[in-house]
Enzyme design. Structure first.
Site, PDB file in Angstrom:
ATOM      1  N   PHE A  90     -12.425 -27.401 -27.545  1.00 57.89           N
ATOM      2  CA  PHE A  90     -13.297 -26.435 -26.894  1.00 57.89           C
ATOM      3  C   PHE A  90     -14.263 -25.809 -27.917  1.00 57.89           C
ATOM      4  CE2 PHE A  90     -13.919 -21.956 -25.473  1.00 57.89           C
ATOM      5  CZ  PHE A  90     -14.510 -22.203 -24.240  1.00 57.89           C
ATOM      6  N   ASN A 185      -7.871 -16.880 -24.585  1.00 56.83           N
ATOM      7  CA  ASN A 185      -9.045 -17.240 -23.789  1.00 56.83           C
ATOM      8  C   ASN A 185      -8.625 -18.457 -22.964  1.00 56.83           C
ATOM      9  OD1 ASN A 185     -11.500 -17.915 -22.688  1.00 56.83           O
ATOM     10  ND2 ASN A 185     -12.375 -18.708 -24.603  1.00 56.83           N
ATOM     11  N   PRO A 186      -7.941 -18.202 -21.838  1.00 53.13           N
ATOM     12  CA  PRO A 186      -7.393 -19.339 -21.077  1.00 53.13           C
ATOM     13  C   PRO A 186      -8.483 -20.057 -20.282  1.00 53.13           C
ATOM     14  CG  PRO A 186      -7.031 -17.313 -19.866  1.00 53.13           C
ATOM     15  CD  PRO A 186      -7.699 -16.929 -21.156  1.00 53.13           C
TER      16      PRO A 186
HETATM   17  N1  GLN Z   1     -16.934 -19.199 -20.925  1.00 55.08           N
HETATM   18  C1  GLN Z   1     -16.640 -20.588 -20.823  1.00 55.08           C
HETATM   19  C2  GLN Z   1     -17.709 -21.309 -20.032  1.00 55.08           C
HETATM   20  O1  GLN Z   1     -18.197 -20.752 -19.090  1.00 55.08           O
HETATM   21  C3  GLN Z   1     -15.292 -20.848 -20.189  1.00 55.08           C
HETATM   22  C4  GLN Z   1     -14.209 -20.435 -21.061  1.00 55.08           C
HETATM   23  C5  GLN Z   1     -12.858 -20.627 -20.462  1.00 55.08           C
HETATM   24  O2  GLN Z   1     -12.614 -21.310 -19.479  1.00 55.08           O
HETATM   25  N2  GLN Z   1     -11.958 -19.973 -21.078  1.00 55.08           N
HETATM   26  O3  GLN Z   1     -18.053 -22.421 -20.357  1.00 55.08           O
END
Ligand code: GLN
Length: 275
Positions: A90, A185-186
């Protein structure tokens, strides 16, 4: 071709891909030439070798097909620190910095034990430990590539003595009353929106039909893992803050706060175990 011509070539190709086509074109070229981006400006009229020109054009095409820039250049800045990133992990987001800043505020330079659930590249835990020099922490993730990347980052940042990374499903952590702070941050992107996400690992983003799938388990687990007076700090999506608050209250958390990001959207939820 010279540097200036290549930058403009890249900018043109990326115009529909990103809001910052010139910047990305410059970053890619600087990366290939192994110089800092700022330095490029001093070489605008210099010729670029044919090999480098070819490589540049190939990478520009990759980027044109929405391949993320951090996967190409293998790093991403987060909290003022450069993190090693590769495909399968990620990509750190700027809005997550609020979560780290909140954790640093709560620890207020004191020595704490912190757990990061779903650590990915390790950016949350490692930036926390970089700025809070006394603390130690553990990062867990179900993904092997994430754990390997996080360990690589810990090594590069000289944090191997204070950070441990374990490949594990958070549901299987057994210890109780262990941590002063739990952060996470799941995955919270709705499954229906995940098809728009290119190249990043879907298991880091897919939060089920309503984006809420992981929160009840996560909140309940975190409550047990925290010491008395310990704090849970989690990233959330806009629109689920009421459910988050309710779930945290039901699990026993007190002093629940929702913190907004720079765009004014609810982004972080926090609460204290006070039982
Ligand atoms: N903020 C991220 C996005 O919108 C998602 C993060 C998450 O799922 N923890 O791409």
């Amino acid at each position: 071709m010279d540097v200036k011509t290549l930058i403009l070539y890249g900018k043109k190709r990326l115009i529909n891909v990103t809001d910052t086509p010139r910047l990305e074109s410059e970053i890619l070229l600087a990366d290939i030439l192994k110089i800092k981006r700022e330095k490029l400006l001093a070489y605008l009229n210099e010729n670029v070798s044919l090999d480098n020109e070819k490589t540049f054009k190939t990478l520009i095409e990759k980027r044109k097909n929405h391949y993320p820039l951090p996967y190409i250049i293998k790093h991403k800045e987060f909290m003022g620190i450069d993190f090693f990133i590769k495909q399968g992990v990620f990509i750190p987001r700027p809005e997550t910095e609020i979560l780290v800043e909140e954790a640093l505020k709560i620890a207020s330079s004191k020595k704490v034990r912190i757990l990061d659930i779903g650590t990915g590249s390790g950016c949350i835990l490692l930036s926390f430990l970089h700025y809070n020099k006394l603390s130690k922490g553990i990062g867990i993730d179900i993904s092997e590539i994430a754990i390997k990347t996080a360990i690589e980052n810990a090594s590069r940042l000289g944090l191997l003595e204070r950070a441990a990374f374990i490949q594990k499903d958070f549901k299987n952590i057994s210890s109780n009353d262990t941590f002063d702070i739990v952060v996470s941050n799941p995955p919270y992107v709705k499954t229906s929106q995940c098809k728009n996400l290119y190249f990043e690992p879907v298991e880091a983003l897919d939060g089920g039909e309503d984006g809420f799938h992981f929160y009840p388990m996560l909140i309940e687990k975190a409550y047990r893992l925290l010491k008395n007076n310990g704090t849970l700090i989690i990233e959330i999506d806009e629109g689920i803050e009421k459910r988050i608050e309710e779930t945290m209250r039901k699990s026993g958390f007190k002093g629940i706060k929702i913190i907004r990001d720079l765009a004014g959207l609810p982004r972080v939820a926090e609460g204290t175990k006070n039982g």
